[in-house]
Design a protein around this motif. Structure first.
Motif, short mmCIF file in Angstrom:
data_model
loop_
_atom_site.label_atom_id
_atom_site.label_comp_id
_atom_site.label_asym_id
_atom_site.label_seq_id
_atom_site.Cartn_x
_atom_site.Cartn_y
_atom_site.Cartn_z
N THR A 220 0.83 -1.21 0.00
CA THR A 220 0.00 0.00 0.00
C THR A 220 0.86 1.25 0.00
O THR A 220 0.57 2.22 -0.71
N THR A 221 1.94 1.26 0.78
CA THR A 221 2.84 2.41 0.77
C THR A 221 3.42 2.63 -0.62
O THR A 221 3.46 3.76 -1.12
N ALA A 222 3.87 1.55 -1.25
CA ALA A 222 4.43 1.67 -2.59
C ALA A 222 3.38 2.13 -3.60
O ALA A 222 3.68 2.91 -4.52
N ALA B 169 8.24 3.10 9.18
CA ALA B 169 7.97 1.67 9.36
C ALA B 169 6.47 1.46 9.43
O ALA B 169 5.74 2.28 10.01
N VAL B 170 6.00 0.37 8.84
CA VAL B 170 4.57 0.08 8.78
C VAL B 170 4.34 -1.41 8.94
O VAL B 170 5.24 -2.24 8.76
N VAL C 287 -5.71 -3.16 8.94
CA VAL C 287 -4.89 -2.21 9.69
C VAL C 287 -3.60 -1.91 8.92
O VAL C 287 -3.17 -0.76 8.81
N ALA C 288 -2.99 -2.95 8.36
CA ALA C 288 -1.76 -2.77 7.58
C ALA C 288 -2.01 -1.89 6.36
O ALA C 288 -1.18 -1.04 6.02
N LEU C 289 -3.15 -2.08 5.72
CA LEU C 289 -3.49 -1.24 4.56
C LEU C 289 -3.58 0.23 4.98
O LEU C 289 -3.07 1.11 4.28
N GLY C 290 -4.23 0.48 6.11
CA GLY C 290 -4.35 1.85 6.59
C GLY C 290 -3.00 2.46 6.96
O GLY C 290 -2.72 3.63 6.65
N LYS D 220 -1.31 5.81 5.25
CA LYS D 220 -0.91 6.98 6.03
C LYS D 220 0.57 7.28 5.84
O LYS D 220 0.97 8.44 5.72
N ALA D 221 1.40 6.24 5.82
CA ALA D 221 2.83 6.46 5.61
C ALA D 221 3.09 6.98 4.20
O ALA D 221 3.93 7.87 3.99
N GLY D 222 2.38 6.42 3.21
CA GLY D 222 2.55 6.88 1.84
C GLY D 222 2.24 8.36 1.70
O GLY D 222 2.96 9.11 1.02
#
Length: 359
Positions: free
Chosen positions: A21-23, A270-271, A283-286, A290-292
């Motif tokens: 998701t971050t990428a 970190a995520v 939760v990981a997707l969120g 947010k980090a992205g």
């Protein structure tokens, strides 16, 4: 930064739901992004996907991850299969990532390295057919069914009591180990209809057709029926890269982050499961989203601040859009582009796009 093949604005280490998701956000927001993944991981172990809106339960973890990689690449992100052995900060404030076969430079690093569950000794049920790792993902599967919780610490005792919310048949299997839960937890456990079985497991019985767990045999000769359960022996957080960069850890061993994934080291995020919180795909997707967004806000070119305008002057027309030629061409040719995918004759080729400043 320059846009060489081994230089990126964002490098994401780990290809689970959070890293993907971050990428995805990085690439869609116009940043040169690389995702480096060694394969495997907790999500890849999922036989079925639970609790993810829009994703049906017949989708396996590997299918979910493969679709995510395809999405990242469709937006111009780069995918690299490899294991990152080292990340170091360079003198100019960037980060050098090393794998067995390559070195890369990035302006920002996002660690999505997850953790590994401690596995009990065999004999064990088959993974995802009686051996399960996520209470809140899989409890629904065992409503009104006999369930075991394997372990001898605080977590095992509490998970056993939690499972009483969905079934009245729960055992804690200490497998011969002396319980290490507190006296308070012991009293609490005694006040719940949970049986503590101290004998070790001697054998496993599986349904010959489905492969699902049917029962366990114990060293005292007893046979107890179970449909599934949860081993609770703790986790090993994959924090070597974070520690090498000097990131702070929590008392529990996770990477300490703020609400947007920022670590104690500037430029390092970190995520996912390597950070505190619920180990759940949604939760990981969120966290990845947010980090992205946080990384994007740190590195995007515009708006130029008042101080920068005073120092460097107004933004010239030839400085916009602030997206590399490759990502610009990819975007206008993408099926999700507002103008519809452009053919080469319509101006969709990279050579026909306006020049963009990569610095």
């Amino acid at each position: 930064m320059s846009s060489a093949d081994d230089e990126y604005e964002i490098a994401v280490v780990g290809g689970g739901p959070a890293g993907l998701t971050t990428a995805l956000y990085g690439a869609r927001l116009g940043h040169e992004t690389v995702l480096i993944d060694r394969g495997g991981g907790r999500a890849a172990m999922m036989a079925d996907t639970h609790n993810v809106i829009g994703v049906t339960e017949d989708v396996s973890g590997n299918e979910l991850l493969a679709t995510g990689r395809e999405q990242v690449e469709s937006y111009g992100g780069t995918f690299e299969r490899g294991f990152v052995t080292d990340v170091v900060e360079t003198e100019d404030g960037r980060f050098r990532l090393t794998t067995k076969d390559a070195e890369m430079l990035a302006d920002r690093v996002v660690l999505a390295t997850g953790f590994s569950d401690e596995r009990p000794d065999p004999p064990l049920p088959r993974n995802a057919k009686g051996l399960h790792w996520c209470l809140h993902c899989d409890a629904y599967m065992f409503v009104d069914e006999p369930v075991y919780v394997m372990g001898h610490g605080e977590a095992a005792a509490h998970v056993a009591m939690i499972m009483l919310n969905v079934t009245d048949d729960v055992d804690v299997l200490t497998r011969g180990a002396e319980p290490t839960w507190s006296d308070e937890t012991a009293a609490q456990l005694e006040a719940h209809p949970v049986e503590v079985v101290h004998e070790d497991v001697a054998g496993i019985e599986n349904d010959p057709d489905s492969g699902w767990l049917e029962a366990m045999e114990f060293e005292d000769g007893a046979r107890r029926e179970y449909r599934g359960g949860f081993p609770m022996y703790g986790s090993d957080y994959n924090t070597a890269l974070a520690e090498g960069l000097g990131c702070d850890l929590t008392e529990g061993g996770e990477v300490d982050v703020d609400d947007h994934g920022r670590t104690s080291v500037d430029g390092v995020f970190a995520v996912g499961d390597v950070t505190p919180g619920h180990n759940q795909v949604p939760v990981a997707l969120g966290q990845g989203a947010k980090a992205g967004l946080a990384v994007h806000k740190e590195i995007r070119e515009f708006p130029r601040s008042a101080e920068e305008i005073a120092r460097d002057g107004a933004v010239d027309a030839d400085e916009v859009p602030a997206i590399s030629p490759g990502l610009l061409a990819n975007a206008v040719a993408h099926e999700g582009h507002a103008g519809g995918p452009r053919t080469e004759a319509e101006g969709g080729s990279e050579a026909e796009q306006p020049a963009a400043d990569d610095d």
